[in-house]
Design an enzyme around this catalytic site. Structure first.
Site, PDB file in Angstrom:
ATOM      1  N   ARG A 233       0.850  -1.192   0.000  1.00 21.88           N
ATOM      2  CA  ARG A 233       0.000   0.000   0.000  1.00 21.88           C
ATOM      3  C   ARG A 233       0.885   1.241   0.000  1.00 21.88           C
ATOM      4  NH1 ARG A 233      -3.648  -2.443  -1.631  1.00 21.88           N
ATOM      5  NH2 ARG A 233      -5.688  -2.808  -0.706  1.00 21.88           N
ATOM      6  N   HIS A 281      -1.614   0.377  -9.991  1.00 26.68           N
ATOM      7  CA  HIS A 281      -2.280  -0.507  -9.015  1.00 26.68           C
ATOM      8  C   HIS A 281      -2.966  -1.699  -9.712  1.00 26.68           C
ATOM      9  CE1 HIS A 281      -4.229  -0.687  -4.765  1.00 26.68           C
ATOM     10  NE2 HIS A 281      -4.179  -1.889  -5.300  1.00 26.68           N
TER      11      HIS A 281
HETATM   12  P1  NDP Z   1      -1.950 -10.924   5.034  1.00 25.86           P
HETATM   13  O1  NDP Z   1      -2.859 -10.322   6.030  1.00 25.86           O
HETATM   14  O2  NDP Z   1      -2.098 -12.365   4.693  1.00 25.86           O
HETATM   15  O3  NDP Z   1      -0.421 -10.709   5.501  1.00 25.86           O
HETATM   16  C1  NDP Z   1       0.018  -9.514   6.049  1.00 25.86           C
HETATM   17  C2  NDP Z   1       1.462  -9.688   6.475  1.00 25.86           C
HETATM   18  O4  NDP Z   1       1.937  -8.436   6.986  1.00 25.86           O
HETATM   19  C3  NDP Z   1       1.656 -10.710   7.603  1.00 25.86           C
HETATM   20  O5  NDP Z   1       2.847 -11.426   7.402  1.00 25.86           O
HETATM   21  C4  NDP Z   1       1.774  -9.834   8.844  1.00 25.86           C
HETATM   22  O6  NDP Z   1       2.552 -10.382   9.881  1.00 25.86           O
HETATM   23  C5  NDP Z   1       2.511  -8.635   8.268  1.00 25.86           C
HETATM   24  N1  NDP Z   1       2.303  -7.469   9.130  1.00 25.86           N
HETATM   25  C6  NDP Z   1       1.147  -6.811   9.397  1.00 25.86           C
HETATM   26  N2  NDP Z   1       1.375  -5.806  10.259  1.00 25.86           N
HETATM   27  C7  NDP Z   1       2.694  -5.834  10.557  1.00 25.86           C
HETATM   28  C8  NDP Z   1       3.519  -5.077  11.393  1.00 25.86           C
HETATM   29  N3  NDP Z   1       3.043  -4.077  12.126  1.00 25.86           N
HETATM   30  N4  NDP Z   1       4.824  -5.403  11.463  1.00 25.86           N
HETATM   31  C9  NDP Z   1       5.330  -6.427  10.737  1.00 25.86           C
HETATM   32  N5  NDP Z   1       4.596  -7.200   9.911  1.00 25.86           N
HETATM   33  C10 NDP Z   1       3.281  -6.904   9.817  1.00 25.86           C
HETATM   34  O7  NDP Z   1      -2.067 -10.023   3.714  1.00 25.86           O
HETATM   35  P2  NDP Z   1      -1.860 -10.434   2.185  1.00 25.86           P
HETATM   36  O8  NDP Z   1      -0.548 -11.109   2.046  1.00 25.86           O
HETATM   37  O9  NDP Z   1      -3.038 -11.138   1.665  1.00 25.86           O
HETATM   38  O10 NDP Z   1      -1.867  -8.987   1.504  1.00 25.86           O
HETATM   39  C11 NDP Z   1      -0.933  -7.998   1.872  1.00 25.86           C
HETATM   40  C12 NDP Z   1      -1.346  -6.661   1.306  1.00 25.86           C
HETATM   41  O11 NDP Z   1      -1.100  -6.620  -0.102  1.00 25.86           O
HETATM   42  C13 NDP Z   1      -2.831  -6.304   1.400  1.00 25.86           C
HETATM   43  O12 NDP Z   1      -3.173  -5.853   2.687  1.00 25.86           O
HETATM   44  C14 NDP Z   1      -2.953  -5.197   0.366  1.00 25.86           C
HETATM   45  O13 NDP Z   1      -2.638  -3.971   0.983  1.00 25.86           O
HETATM   46  C15 NDP Z   1      -1.850  -5.541  -0.637  1.00 25.86           C
HETATM   47  N6  NDP Z   1      -2.406  -5.939  -1.951  1.00 25.86           N
HETATM   48  C16 NDP Z   1      -2.062  -5.224  -3.062  1.00 25.86           C
HETATM   49  C17 NDP Z   1      -2.535  -5.577  -4.294  1.00 25.86           C
HETATM   50  C18 NDP Z   1      -2.120  -4.838  -5.518  1.00 25.86           C
HETATM   51  O14 NDP Z   1      -2.711  -5.064  -6.594  1.00 25.86           O
HETATM   52  N7  NDP Z   1      -1.120  -3.977  -5.460  1.00 25.86           N
HETATM   53  C19 NDP Z   1      -3.451  -6.711  -4.459  1.00 25.86           C
HETATM   54  C20 NDP Z   1      -3.715  -7.426  -3.246  1.00 25.86           C
HETATM   55  C21 NDP Z   1      -3.213  -7.039  -2.030  1.00 25.86           C
HETATM   56  P3  NDP Z   1       2.094 -11.740  10.653  1.00 25.86           P
HETATM   57  O15 NDP Z   1       2.361 -12.836   9.640  1.00 25.86           O
HETATM   58  O16 NDP Z   1       3.001 -11.817  11.815  1.00 25.86           O
HETATM   59  O17 NDP Z   1       0.643 -11.564  10.977  1.00 25.86           O
HETATM   60  C1  OXD Z   2      -6.309  -5.585  -3.043  1.00 23.64           C
HETATM   61  C2  OXD Z   2      -5.834  -4.649  -4.044  1.00 23.64           C
HETATM   62  O1  OXD Z   2      -6.145  -5.311  -1.853  1.00 23.64           O
HETATM   63  O2  OXD Z   2      -6.185  -4.798  -5.237  1.00 23.64           O
HETATM   64  O3  OXD Z   2      -6.861  -6.637  -3.427  1.00 23.64           O
HETATM   65  O4  OXD Z   2      -5.063  -3.738  -3.718  1.00 23.64           O
END
Ligand code: NDP
Ligand code: OXD
Length: 318
Positions: A233, A281
């Site tokens: 993000r 995006h």
């Molecule tokens: P998940 O919720 O499965 O994973 C999030 C990860 O971030 C976990 O490993 C979590 O740690 C870690 N995390 C969260 N907060 C912290 C913190 N404060 N410090 C350290 N690590 C942290 O999310 P996804 O993998 O499914 O997706 C990740 C992000 O990708 C989405 O939230 C979205 O913003 C983005 N996205 C972007 C897209 C695009 O087209 N550009 C499409 C889809 C998603 P822990 O494992 O310890 O919980």
């Molecule tokens: C998602 C994205 O979060 O597209 O799926 O960013």
């Protein structure tokens, strides 16, 4: 419980593919696009399926049985953080995950194989081969190793890259080393040449990535510079510090899919920096066909009194 009505609020996205897909599988459940079909929405129990919609929808329709994000991120639903009575459900889907794996693999190879630089050389008609380190000599660090980060890391490790991840919590088993928590962030950055951001936008991660983190990356590894890929993000990055790091060479290059403001404003210097690739995006789009099927499965669960799968902990923000 009777069949639930489905209110779909796709915000900036074209509503028609969503309407078509929901109607195709809804088996008679009323499907309303908000705000277009507002006048048709009756008093039946309902769920809301949303993507970056106007939060006013939750004032008008304040008691959904569940709210489904149409994407993986749930940061756009931050107004529901104080509503622990409403389950918020996220997308976890192999199709979306594979799209992200493709994009991140592309971005890392694009930087590793120096295509960013050869593109600039082509404009100058310059034939200038550069030294090519083996993937095994290149260290990639993934911030956020949840559903998407872990899948990307596995693919990169298969290609031979030396992969590590950074997450909030430690885990018992992982296909590659995981650094966890703020205390290990420095060690994670010091061993990383290509930093991939796949963190969600939460109160803890907002503005986390900036000058201080970029300076800690390894600029003396096989690649001879540090690089950044942002697919998580835009809000997690201090964008003016990113621009500065790219201008000064703290970062040798970047592939950026997400930004502080989207669409990226015309006046942003990122558009014209020769060491930056900008995409709008699109790293992992939500395909209505797959996502609607997942939502319908959960709607049916709700109708028989079962909780939806993949409910998010909105108190921590992801
Ligand atoms: P998940 O919720 O499965 O994973 C999030 C990860 O971030 C976990 O490993 C979590 O740690 C870690 N995390 C969260 N907060 C912290 C913190 N404060 N410090 C350290 N690590 C942290 O999310 P996804 O993998 O499914 O997706 C990740 C992000 O990708 C989405 O939230 C979205 O913003 C983005 N996205 C972007 C897209 C695009 O087209 N550009 C499409 C889809 C998603 P822990 O494992 O310890 O919980
Ligand atoms: C998602 C994205 O979060 O597209 O799926 O960013």
């Amino acid at each position: 419980m009777h069949q639930l009505s489905i209110i779909v609020a796709p915000g900036p996205w074209d509503p028609e593919p969503w309407r078509k897909e929901f109607q195709a599988v809804a088996e008679g459940r009323p499907v309303h696009i908000w705000p277009h079909d507002r006048s048709e929405i009756g008093g039946d129990p309902y769920v809301i399926c949303a993507w970056k919609s106007d939060p006013k929808i939750f004032d008008q329709y304040s008691s959904p049985k569940a709210v489904f994000s149409l994407g993986a991120g749930v940061d756009h639903l931050h107004v529901l953080r104080s509503r622990s009575d409403i389950p918020v459900v996220r997308v976890i889907d192999p199709d979306l995950t594979m799209r992200m794996v493709e994009y991140v693999t592309f971005a890392v190879l694009y930087l590793h194989r120096k295509i960013l630089f050869y593109q600039a050389e082509q404009v100058r008609r310059a034939w200038r081969p550069m030294i090519q380190p083996a993937a095994a000599r290149v260290r990639v660090g993934i911030m956020g190793v949840g559903v998407l980060g872990e899948a990307c890391g596995k693919m990169l490790a298969q290609l031979g890259f030396e992969v590590a991840g950074w997450a909030r919590s430690q885990r018992d088993a992982s296909p590659f080393p995981i650094f966890s928590g703020r205390t290990s962030l420095g060690s994670f950055l010091e061993r990383t040449e290509i930093l991939v951001n796949l963190l969600p936008n939460t109160p803890e991660t907002a503005g986390l990535i900036g000058r201080d983190l970029f300076q800690q990356l390894d600029r003396n590894g096989g690649l001879g510079g540090a690089f950044f890929v942002n697919v998580g993000r835009g809000e997690t990055v201090v964008e003016n510090e990113l621009i500065d790091a790219l201008a000064r060479g703290t970062l040798a290059g970047a592939v950026l899919d997400v930004f502080n403001i989207e669409p990226l404003p015309e006046e942003s210097p990122l558009w014209t920096m020769s060491n930056v690739l900008v995409t709008p995006h699109v790293a992992a789009d939500s395909d209505p066909e797959v996502i609607v099927a997942q939502i319908l499965r959960d709607v049916k669960r709700l109708e028989i009194g079962e909780a939806p799968l993949q409910v998010v902990d909105m108190s921590r923000g992801y």
